[in-house]
Design a protein around this motif. Structure first.
Motif, PDB file in Angstrom:
ATOM      1  N   ILE A  48      -2.752   3.267  -5.643  1.00 20.39           N
ATOM      2  CA  ILE A  48      -3.652   2.033  -6.796  1.00 20.39           C
ATOM      3  C   ILE A  48      -4.837   3.324  -7.400  1.00 20.39           C
ATOM      4  O   ILE A  48      -5.346   3.795  -6.798  1.00 20.39           O
ATOM      5  N   GLU A  50      -7.823   3.031 -11.292  1.00 24.11           N
ATOM      6  CA  GLU A  50      -7.237   2.440 -12.971  1.00 24.11           C
ATOM      7  C   GLU A  50      -6.902   3.314 -13.250  1.00 24.11           C
ATOM      8  O   GLU A  50      -6.978   4.243 -12.868  1.00 24.11           O
ATOM      9  N   SER A  51      -6.524   3.073 -15.141  1.00 27.16           N
ATOM     10  CA  SER A  51      -5.891   4.332 -15.519  1.00 27.16           C
ATOM     11  C   SER A  51      -7.043   5.795 -16.081  1.00 27.16           C
ATOM     12  O   SER A  51      -8.446   5.138 -15.678  1.00 27.16           O
ATOM     13  N   CYS A  53      -6.299   7.132 -13.477  1.00 21.97           N
ATOM     14  CA  CYS A  53      -6.878   8.087 -12.087  1.00 21.97           C
ATOM     15  C   CYS A  53      -6.469   9.261 -11.284  1.00 21.97           C
ATOM     16  O   CYS A  53      -6.431  10.063 -10.846  1.00 21.97           O
ATOM     17  N   LYS A  55      -2.580   9.133 -11.255  1.00 21.14           N
ATOM     18  CA  LYS A  55      -1.944   8.515  -9.846  1.00 21.14           C
ATOM     19  C   LYS A  55      -0.356   8.815 -10.751  1.00 21.14           C
ATOM     20  O   LYS A  55       0.588   9.383 -10.712  1.00 21.14           O
ATOM     21  N   GLU A 178       4.435   2.101 -11.599  1.00 15.17           N
ATOM     22  CA  GLU A 178       4.345   1.068 -12.301  1.00 15.17           C
ATOM     23  C   GLU A 178       5.929   0.481 -13.074  1.00 15.17           C
ATOM     24  O   GLU A 178       5.264   0.056 -14.052  1.00 15.17           O
ATOM     25  N   SER A 181       4.751  -3.684 -14.148  1.00 12.36           N
ATOM     26  CA  SER A 181       3.543  -3.710 -15.031  1.00 12.36           C
ATOM     27  C   SER A 181       4.059  -4.164 -16.030  1.00 12.36           C
ATOM     28  O   SER A 181       3.055  -4.908 -16.912  1.00 12.36           O
ATOM     29  N   HIS A 211      -1.506  -0.689 -10.472  1.00 11.65           N
ATOM     30  CA  HIS A 211      -3.010  -1.032 -11.103  1.00 11.65           C
ATOM     31  C   HIS A 211      -3.239  -2.046  -9.931  1.00 11.65           C
ATOM     32  O   HIS A 211      -4.646  -2.764 -10.632  1.00 11.65           O
TER      33      HIS A 211
ATOM     34  N   ASP B 210      -8.301  -2.522 -17.278  1.00  8.93           N
ATOM     35  CA  ASP B 210      -8.303  -2.189 -16.370  1.00  8.93           C
ATOM     36  C   ASP B 210      -8.764  -2.905 -15.731  1.00  8.93           C
ATOM     37  O   ASP B 210     -10.198  -4.068 -16.211  1.00  8.93           O
TER      38      ASP B 210
END
Lengths: 324, 355
Positions: A48, A50-51, A53, A55, A178, A181, A211, B210
């Protein structure tokens, strides 16, 4: 438990260049920075963040779409950071975020599902059908779907096609970037349940990126929290959601709006925004927004500290505990 | 508990859910709004008879999944429909004493932006990339207010400060691409607030953001309501966002409102099977769910005229009557309306047993 995947000190740095002709390197974006973790057979590890990060970059390195700057990845005991053999390749498949752009619009569903078999296995037409047809049922698509094209399906059904394509080769590890999403709530629930059923049927190991905290809580056994390319905390789901230790994880939990108007006041706001990865903070990446940040946080990057059974936290506040 | 039972027709004067609002007249009242989309000679009822009221200082949420018509409602109100593929078939919308739909384009321009403002889902595509954010805020002020450029610039800086943008004197001369997504959305809000509108329409304002930034923007919207008394129509598919922010909510499905009521009431006693299903389908951060409830099937393609409950094909408790007649909105508790033939509605299992 058998380790399916071992990741050690994995890094991915992108150079930042300036100038048109003499492209001088003026900095680096550390998209993934010193990431280490293990993945065990049969479990679901949720990632997990946020944008920005890291991942998605991490997942792309694991599957071989990006080459790591440094670090080791061992998949089923073999190093794969410099590419993997075809037989190993079969064992790792991916489900993408956008079910619209990840399916070729000019291929029928039958061709889409047969393509992995054409590449990896020598099979007759009948044999291919024997593989595809039961799978189609498992992901909840009718037999008639085979002759259709992706545009004839809704978003949820397309994601089912994408999942079936990933499962055709009976992989050991499924990477999901994701996958829900882009879907509506009621469809998201269908797909999440489908992942659970398929995992049981095919004994899959899942690496699930999202996320959305609630999705991660539903699907994962263990959870890894990332921020600016680094792992902040990694723990079993129960530990992480009941006893989040890292200030970032705590802030993330409080930021999620709960569908219950009575609990409105519990939603607390984290100040500031994610720093630009080009000018990432020198010490702890979260130090610019952390309510507990002290001098050491701004100077020194925290190590992973063992803060419980299978619970690692990268925070100076837990430096008294044993290093993990 | 059902206090009284009444049919909601277009003529009924409806009682308001909360006492403090009963005294004030609504600032916006929409009646029987119908908007159809046309393609290949067939009409699709995107919005098929939506009525609601908005009071000063109130935050109303419109929730539903994609294709339920929630965006089309506000686009019709703002006159933003594509005239070739879509048409408003019926309905009135009164903003105070003026009828929005009878205005000529020039008159509408004086209302839009000045009295009703809108913010969109994707701030980067809603902002113009070749103008500074200051310019874009000033555009609103120079168009609607009697102001010099200097005054407008000062007001723009003030607005940026109002939406909690740090160092607004510097930001005012920056271009949208120099700002982060959360900052861009704040600029959008600043533009919308420029002329002190009575109503702010927010179409999925946090979907592209976010979670930590989403929490900041929701907090900002709440502050603005408290400070400026602005009424907000919030369109979203996220039940959590509605619960966090809204006073009242409308649940839409297939172009109609299937449930309406105060947030507290709808979340604690959802009446419509669709609302119940939607709430049960959300995974929870607060607790582990063994299995998610799923609403079977998908949103059906509707053909006119609709003579059945739009949800009947996916509903777990549909009866023969549901296939023959469309249910009206009936009042289940004070201010809590539901469009279902089931009088109380069967319970949906908390953990999905249906799949």
């Amino acid at each position: 438990m058998e380790k399916i995947l071992e990741v050690n000190h994995l890094n991915k740095h992108y150079p930042v260049k300036k100038g048109l002709i003499l492209q001088k390197e003026i900095g680096q974006v550390r998209a993934v920075n010193e990431v280490s973790f293990d993945l065990f057979r049969g479990e679901t590890l949720g990632i997990i963040g946020e944008s920005g990060c890291g991942k998605s970059t991490l997942i792309r390195m694991l599957i071989g779409l990006e080459k790591p700057t440094s670090g080791q990845i061992r998949f089923l005991g073999q190093p794969i950071e410099n590419g993997m053999s075809a037989s190993l390749r079969k064992q790792m498949q991916m489900v993408f975020q956008d079910p619209y752009s990840s399916l070729d619009p000019r291929m029928s569903v039958q061709r889409i599902l047969e393509e992995p078999l054409r590449i990896h296995c020598k099979m007759s037409k009948q044999q291919k059908e024997q593989v595809i047809l039961p799978l189609l049922g498992q992901v909840g698509l009718p037999r008639e779907a085979l002759k259709k094209y992706p545009h004839e399906f809704s978003g949820g059904q397309r994601q089912r096609i994408g999942i079936a394509r990933a499962l055709v080769l009976e992989p050991t590890l499924l990477l999901c970037d994701e996958p829900v999403s882009a879907l509506d709530v009621s469809i998201q629930a269908q797909i999440l349940n489908l992942f659970r059923d398929l995992q049981r049927q095919h004994e899959l190991t899942l690496l699930f990126v999202s996320h959305d905290m609630s999705v991660i809580r539903y699907i994962s056994d263990r959870v890894m929290v990332m921020y600016l390319g680094q792992i902040m905390e990694i723990a079993t789901k129960k530990e992480l959601f009941e006893r989040p230790l890292h200030p970032y994880t705590q802030a993330l939990m409080r930021a999620v709006p709960v569908p219950d108007p009575e609990r409105r006041d519990q939603c607390a706001v984290l100040e500031g925004e994610i720093p630009s990865p080009i000018h990432a903070p020198k010490g702890c990446p979260f130090s610019t927004r952390c309510p507990y940040a002290s001098e050491i946080c701004r100077q020194q990057r925290p190590q992973m500290h063992r803060t419980g059974e299978g619970h690692l936290t990268a925070c100076h506040r837990y430096s008294g505990e044993v290093e993990g | 508990m059902r206090c009284k039972y009444g049919l909601k027709t277009e003529q009924t004067n409806r009682t308001q859910p909360e006492e403090k609002q009963a005294a004030s007249a609504p600032i916006l009242s929409v009646e029987g709004l119908k908007t159809y989309y046309y393609s290949n000679g067939t009409a699709a009822p995107a919005v098929d008879g939506v009525s609601f009221e908005l009071h000063a200082g109130e935050i109303v949420g419109i929730v539903g999944e994609s294709g339920c018509g929630k965006s089309t409602v506000v686009r019709t109100l703002m006159g933003l429909l594509d005239p070739i593929s879509s048409r408003r078939e019926a309905g009135t919308a009164r903003l105070g004493d003026i009828d929005l739909f009878s205005l000529r384009p020039k008159e509408l321009c004086r209302v839009r932006g000045k009295r009703i403002a809108m913010i969109f889902q994707n701030p980067l595509s809603a902002l113009d990339p070749v103008y500074t954010v200051g310019n874009q805020i000033m555009e609103m002020l120079l168009l609607h207010e009697k102001m010099t450029r200097q005054q407008a610039r000062e007001r723009a800086i003030e607005l940026l400060r109002e939406v909690n943008i740090p160092s607004p004197e510097l930001r005012v001369d920056q271009y949208p691409h120099e700002l982060s997504g959360g900052m861009q959305q704040r600029v959008m809000i600043a533009i919308a607030l420029a002329c002190n509108p009575e109503i702010l329409i927010a179409d999925e304002p946090t979907t592209a953001l976010d979670v930590t930034v989403q929490a900041q923007i929701l907090d900002l919207l709440r502050q603005l309501r408290d400070r400026l008394g602005i009424a907000v129509i919030l369109i979203t598919h996220n039940m959590g966002v509605v619960a966090a922010l809204c006073d009242r909510m409308l649940v839409m499905y297939g172009g109609v409102v299937v449930e309406e009521g105060s947030c507290k009431e709808v979340f604690s006693h959802p009446a419509h099977p669709y609302t119940k299903g939607l709430l049960a389908a959300i995974p929870s951060v607060a607790q582990d769910k063994e299995r998610l409830y799923t609403i079977p099937g998908q949103v059906p393609v509707l053909r006119l005229p609709v003579r059945m409950c739009r949800f009947s094909s996916r509903c777990g408790c549909s009866m023969p009557r549901c296939e023959q007649e469309e249910p009206p909105l009936t009042e289940r508790a004070e201010g809590h309306w539901c469009r279902c033939w089931q009088e109380s509605g069967k319970e949906v299992p908390a953990d999905g047993e249906n799949s």
